[in-house]
Design an enzyme around this catalytic site. Sequence first.
Site, PDB file in Angstrom:
ATOM      1  N   ASP A 229       0.871  -1.171   0.000  1.00 46.27           N
ATOM      2  CA  ASP A 229       0.000   0.000   0.000  1.00 46.27           C
ATOM      3  C   ASP A 229       0.908   1.221   0.000  1.00 46.27           C
ATOM      4  O   ASP A 229       1.943   1.222   0.673  1.00 46.27           O
ATOM      5  CB  ASP A 229      -0.849  -0.053   1.289  1.00 46.27           C
ATOM      6  CG  ASP A 229      -1.957   0.961   1.268  1.00 46.27           C
ATOM      7  OD1 ASP A 229      -3.052   0.606   0.797  1.00 46.27           O
ATOM      8  OD2 ASP A 229      -1.724   2.089   1.739  1.00 46.27           O
TER       9      ASP A 229
ATOM     10  N   ASN B  80      -2.452  13.067  -4.491  1.00 46.76           N
ATOM     11  CA  ASN B  80      -3.700  13.259  -5.240  1.00 46.76           C
ATOM     12  C   ASN B  80      -4.361  14.578  -4.875  1.00 46.76           C
ATOM     13  O   ASN B  80      -4.807  15.321  -5.737  1.00 46.76           O
ATOM     14  CB  ASN B  80      -4.670  12.123  -4.895  1.00 46.76           C
ATOM     15  CG  ASN B  80      -4.867  11.180  -6.075  1.00 46.76           C
ATOM     16  OD1 ASN B  80      -4.567  11.554  -7.211  1.00 46.76           O
ATOM     17  ND2 ASN B  80      -5.339   9.995  -5.809  1.00 46.76           N
TER      18      ASN B  80
ATOM     19  N   HIS C  21      -5.325  14.494  -9.745  1.00 50.81           N
ATOM     20  CA  HIS C  21      -5.400  13.082 -10.123  1.00 50.81           C
ATOM     21  C   HIS C  21      -4.382  12.710 -11.185  1.00 50.81           C
ATOM     22  O   HIS C  21      -3.900  11.577 -11.222  1.00 50.81           O
ATOM     23  CB  HIS C  21      -6.816  12.720 -10.587  1.00 50.81           C
ATOM     24  CG  HIS C  21      -7.776  12.623  -9.450  1.00 50.81           C
ATOM     25  ND1 HIS C  21      -7.766  11.551  -8.586  1.00 50.81           N
ATOM     26  CD2 HIS C  21      -8.730  13.469  -9.008  1.00 50.81           C
ATOM     27  CE1 HIS C  21      -8.696  11.728  -7.665  1.00 50.81           C
ATOM     28  NE2 HIS C  21      -9.284  12.897  -7.895  1.00 50.81           N
TER      29      HIS C  21
ATOM     30  N   ASP D  52      -2.103   9.524 -10.950  1.00 51.02           N
ATOM     31  CA  ASP D  52      -2.016   8.481 -11.977  1.00 51.02           C
ATOM     32  C   ASP D  52      -0.577   8.276 -12.423  1.00 51.02           C
ATOM     33  O   ASP D  52      -0.125   7.152 -12.652  1.00 51.02           O
ATOM     34  CB  ASP D  52      -2.886   8.850 -13.194  1.00 51.02           C
ATOM     35  CG  ASP D  52      -4.371   8.722 -12.887  1.00 51.02           C
ATOM     36  OD1 ASP D  52      -4.703   8.197 -11.793  1.00 51.02           O
ATOM     37  OD2 ASP D  52      -5.201   9.144 -13.719  1.00 51.02           O
TER      38      ASP D  52
ATOM     39  N   ASP E 167      -4.474   2.459  -4.599  1.00 50.36           N
ATOM     40  CA  ASP E 167      -3.008   2.440  -4.493  1.00 50.36           C
ATOM     41  C   ASP E 167      -2.562   1.153  -3.794  1.00 50.36           C
ATOM     42  O   ASP E 167      -1.608   1.139  -3.039  1.00 50.36           O
ATOM     43  CB  ASP E 167      -2.499   3.673  -3.738  1.00 50.36           C
ATOM     44  CG  ASP E 167      -3.049   3.754  -2.321  1.00 50.36           C
ATOM     45  OD1 ASP E 167      -4.096   3.124  -2.050  1.00 50.36           O
ATOM     46  OD2 ASP E 167      -2.434   4.428  -1.471  1.00 50.36           O
TER      47      ASP E 167
END
Lengths: 335, 193
Positions: free
Chosen positions: A199, A207, A212, A216, A242
């Site tokens: 994680d 973010n 975003h 990404d 994630d």
Amino acid sequence: MIVGGLALEEAGLSLLMPMHLRLSASGRIIGIGATLGRILGRGGLTGAAFWDRFAVSRPAGVTSMGDLAARQGQRLVLSLPEAPEISFRGVGAAEAGGGVFLNLSFGIGIIDAVRRHGLTHADFAPTDLAVELLYLVEAKAAVTEELRRLTHRLDGARHLAEEEALTDTLTGLRNRRALFAALERACAGGRPFGVMHMDLDHFKAVNDSLGHAAGDHVLREVAQILLAETRAADTVARIGGDEFVILLPEIEGPGGMQAIGQRIVDRVARPFDFEGRPCRIGASLGLSFSGLFDDPDPDALLEDADKALYEAKRQGRGQIVMSGRFARQGVDQSG
Amino acid sequence: MLGLINSAIEGFLRETYGAARWREVLRQAGLGFDRFEPLMTYDPEITDTLLAAATAVLDRPRDALLEDLGHWLVAARSGGRLRRLLRFGGVGFPDFLQSLEDLPARARLALPELDFPPLHLDEAGAGLFRLRFDEPFAGAGAVLSGVLRSMADDYGTLALIDWDGAADATITIHILAEDHAEAREFDLVHSAI
């Protein structure tokens, strides 16, 4: 009616123009085509008053024979007072002596008109394209219906393909579905394998602060690191925002996994560049191993790795935690 | 070539012989897909492959199968759409025959990409017609014969219809009794529109 040397009886006129009207100077119907006669019924009998039966809605202000004669050659729109939704288009020509000859056809409302009056082929002059228009409406409806069905089927096929897809479209890694299939195979194969649940740390902050697109970008960069730091036979999957899982076949024990995990944690901890700005994240890992289970199954292994990951997060960021079962099994062995 | 014919063959075989036989035909044809889309384009050879497989699986001569297909297209196909579109051609059967030369243009009005061969109608005598065209696929004449027989029935006309089996096909139509039976009903506007 005599035009030069041309003499036509009413019946002949009706063959050529089954929707014509001959009006006297006083506005009486003195001749009518067969189709129009059928539509008007008794009201279309010769001698009836034209202005009782018809309203001229366009051009505005046409209410007398004189108006009609003055509009000769112009397009007229007429309707029946009792059925205003069905309109006729028409054109008139003035006759000697103050009468007017009108020829009518259906406008764009032809479908309703045909249905309402039960018209057939025989009601239209062979030169009239009305039947072709009706044909076309029906043929187009058939094609449209077929296209609608095709779209529906293609859409279904697309959904199915998506469901059956094995790739995470954002990162190009395997997806959850592919991971479970690989886990099933590994469990059934009976050879020892490891599972790493990873994680990202501080991902939400990237973010939130950089957007975003940055998030990404980071996910794709992390995917590249995971692919670089694992072996070709390993399955690397992104199973959620994630969250990543790596299946490592042919792992004999925790040592090898720990080494791979550490390389990943180190590399992910280096700042990423996004449009000239650094993004700092980290990775927490929980590890499990098939040898810890008598009868390993995908859910149990993932749950075990997830518990270890939870412990890693609890201990702070950038930690690698082995399944609690390692320790317990160690106790059992020593005992 | 558009999938209309392939898809019609599929519909005909499914409805007439059942889904199991259709799957057998597909297996035999070895095409690698299991349904035809009428508005998508296919290799013209696929029609031949499909027909060869159907002939083998159903043990029925190709021309007989194709004539049944023509009949089915008009008389049995759910909804009777083609029947209706053809009935727009004329008031009676002779009128309908006269309209056949317009059929390719009519078909293209609905589907511009449709590859419909030109049809030529000769009137050879009283009630005697010859329809000539180049077959877009082998056996198309059989399909058209089936269509014409069904349309004659639809108009209530008694007619002999004979296809010569050649690739530059001639279909001879001999009308014996135009009003032999009651014509099926036809409204210019379909109730569903």
